[in-house]
Design an enzyme around this catalytic site. Structure first.
Site, short mmCIF file in Angstrom:
data_model
loop_
_atom_site.label_atom_id
_atom_site.label_comp_id
_atom_site.label_asym_id
_atom_site.label_seq_id
_atom_site.Cartn_x
_atom_site.Cartn_y
_atom_site.Cartn_z
N CYS A 153 0.84 -1.21 0.00
CA CYS A 153 0.00 0.00 0.00
C CYS A 153 0.88 1.26 0.00
O CYS A 153 1.69 1.46 0.92
CB CYS A 153 -0.92 0.00 1.22
SG CYS A 153 -1.99 1.45 1.21
N LYS A 206 1.49 -9.59 -0.11
CA LYS A 206 1.19 -8.90 -1.37
C LYS A 206 2.18 -7.74 -1.49
O LYS A 206 2.26 -6.90 -0.61
CB LYS A 206 -0.25 -8.40 -1.38
CG LYS A 206 -0.64 -7.71 -2.69
CD LYS A 206 -2.15 -7.68 -2.84
CE LYS A 206 -2.58 -6.90 -4.06
NZ LYS A 206 -2.47 -5.44 -3.87
N GLY A 241 -2.40 -6.67 -11.90
CA GLY A 241 -2.18 -5.36 -12.49
C GLY A 241 -2.73 -5.22 -13.88
O GLY A 241 -2.33 -5.92 -14.80
N GLY A 249 -8.48 -6.20 -9.58
CA GLY A 249 -8.95 -5.13 -8.72
C GLY A 249 -9.92 -4.21 -9.44
O GLY A 249 -11.12 -4.49 -9.57
C1 LIG Z 1 -9.52 1.70 -4.25
C2 LIG Z 1 -8.40 0.72 -4.09
C3 LIG Z 1 -8.12 0.20 -2.84
C4 LIG Z 1 -7.07 -0.71 -2.68
N1 LIG Z 1 -6.85 -1.25 -1.45
C5 LIG Z 1 -5.90 -2.22 -1.31
C6 LIG Z 1 -5.74 -2.89 -0.08
O1 LIG Z 1 -6.44 -2.64 0.90
N2 LIG Z 1 -4.76 -3.84 0.00
C7 LIG Z 1 -3.97 -4.16 -1.08
O2 LIG Z 1 -3.11 -5.03 -0.96
N3 LIG Z 1 -4.12 -3.54 -2.25
C8 LIG Z 1 -5.07 -2.60 -2.40
N4 LIG Z 1 -5.27 -2.04 -3.61
C9 LIG Z 1 -4.45 -2.48 -4.76
C10 LIG Z 1 -5.16 -3.61 -5.51
O3 LIG Z 1 -5.29 -4.76 -4.71
C11 LIG Z 1 -4.36 -3.97 -6.78
O4 LIG Z 1 -3.08 -4.41 -6.40
C12 LIG Z 1 -4.21 -2.81 -7.73
O5 LIG Z 1 -5.43 -2.10 -7.89
C13 LIG Z 1 -3.73 -3.29 -9.12
O6 LIG Z 1 -4.63 -4.19 -9.66
P1 LIG Z 1 -5.73 -3.77 -10.77
O7 LIG Z 1 -4.98 -3.16 -11.92
O8 LIG Z 1 -6.42 -5.05 -11.12
O9 LIG Z 1 -6.62 -2.75 -10.12
C14 LIG Z 1 -6.28 -1.11 -3.79
C15 LIG Z 1 -6.58 -0.57 -5.05
C16 LIG Z 1 -7.63 0.33 -5.21
C17 LIG Z 1 -7.93 0.85 -6.59
#
Ligand SMILES: Cc1cc2nc3c(=O)[nH]c(=O)nc-3n(C[C@H](O)[C@H](O)[C@H](O)COP(=O)(O)O)c2cc1C
Length: 321
Positions: free
Chosen positions: A110, A149, A211, A234
């Site tokens: 994060c 993660k 990602g 995500g």
């Molecule tokens: C609104 C939001 C909140 C997120 N909260 C977390 C979280 O609590 N823990 C975490 O490991 N990643 C968090 N992420 C990251 C996502 O798990 C993921 O790694 C990231 O969005 C990339 O994946 P994507 O391209 O499929 O969105 C968050 C992402 C977004 C957009």
């Protein structure tokens, strides 16, 4: 009868089998119990409760208790924890054990200021020896598997993902999820799938790729590029939980969207009560209607509605105009 072939685990997190190759990524503020359940029913292989602070567990705060509310149908269920302190983590682990998660995930990715700015999440990527101590502690204290993660590093000059992945493996984690960006990239640029492939090749434990997956084609492309068997999705799932059923976004009719909106909103109101449920649902709602002709005219009416009935009336009226 389900096809026995479809019940073959894609991988094991410790001894926990994952049926299916897609999983909803942890997203604070989005992947709450109602949304996790919807995604799980559509094909997400497991549920992860995002970003629980060790302090929240220690002091039994009300917001943390709300985040931890779950239903059996969500399982397998992981709890993701944020910590930078071995002793606090050890005490938090006692509460975690009582919650009986199928595994516990340590957040090392994060980048948000209120988290990384206080030395947690992605900030730990700059402190490998502290990560090692935290993981050792969790692995020793918990009866369930521990995962982590990560991002690729703090910034372009410190892409230490291979070092971190090897360290995590040696410390006993059962799997690593890799978001293919550095912390300083936040969500900019493209996720580096080649780097995720490097991690997969460097370790013996399962690696979950993450990602920029938004379509069924992206799912196959990231699996091909990384060799990973499981993909975390995500942002591509927000307003589009059908991704777990490998549906093309363009094939989801307005009628299906309205049905999903009604169902999701109802579950939100059951979970949070009507006032908060409607308020918290708005951020999902704008994604469900995004791209539909006239959505920008409908949005203000939806945002103004503060009851379940008000939201559904606005949607249904719009449908017939
Ligand atoms: C609104 C939001 C909140 C997120 N909260 C977390 C979280 O609590 N823990 C975490 O490991 N990643 C968090 N992420 C990251 C996502 O798990 C993921 O790694 C990231 O969005 C990339 O994946 P994507 O391209 O499929 O969105 C968050 C992402 C977004 C957009």
């Amino acid at each position: 009868m389900p096809d026995p072939g479809s019940l073959k685990p894609s991988l094991l997190i410790g001894k926990v089998p994952l049926i299916g190759d897609l999983m909803l990524a942890p997203m604070a503020g989005y992947s709450d119990q109602p949304f996790r359940l919807i995604c799980r029913r559509l094909g997400s292989a497991a549920s992860i409760i995002p970003c629980i602070l060790d302090d929240g567990l220690l002091y039994g705060s009300r917001p943390t208790a709300d985040l931890l509310r779950t239903v059996p149908e969500e399982r397998p269920l992981a709890i993701q924890i944020l910590s930078k302190d071995e002793e606090r983590l050890a005490k938090a682990a006692e509460t975690l054990i009582a919650l009986q998660p199928d595994w516990v995930d340590l957040n090392l990715g994060c980048p948000a200021k209120h988290i990384a700015g206080r030395g947690r999440g992605a900030a730990l990527l700059n402190k490998p020896s502290l990560i090692e101590r935290l993981v050792h502690r969790l692995v020793a204290d918990l009866p369930c598997p521990v995962t982590a993660k990560i991002r690729l590093g703090w910034d372009e000059d410190s892409r230490n993902y291979i070092e971190i992945a090897l360290l995590l493996q040696d410390a006993g984690v059962a799997a690593i999820a890799v978001h293919g960006r550095t912390a300083s990239q936040s969500f900019g640029g493209q996720a580096d799938w080649d780097a995720i492939a490097e991690v997969r090749q460097a370790v013996r434990i399962p690696v979950l790729a993450n990602g920029d997956v938004r379509t069924p084609e992206d799912i196959e492309a990231i699996k091909q590029a990384t060799g990973c068997k499981v993909v975390l999705i995500g942002r591509g799932a927000i307003g589009n939980p059908w991704i777990f059923d490998r549906r093309q976004p363009t094939t989801i009719s307005w009628g299906e969207r309205v049905t999903m909106i009604g169902y999701h909103l109802l579950e939100m109101t059951k979970h949070y009560g009507e006032h908060n449920g409607v308020r918290l649902f708005r951020k999902h709602l704008v994604h469900y209607i995004q791209g539909f002709h006239g959505a920008s005219a409908l949005r203000p009416q939806l945002v103004a509605a503060d009851t379940l009935e008000g939201v559904m009336t606005a949607i249904n009226n719009w449908q017939i105009t």
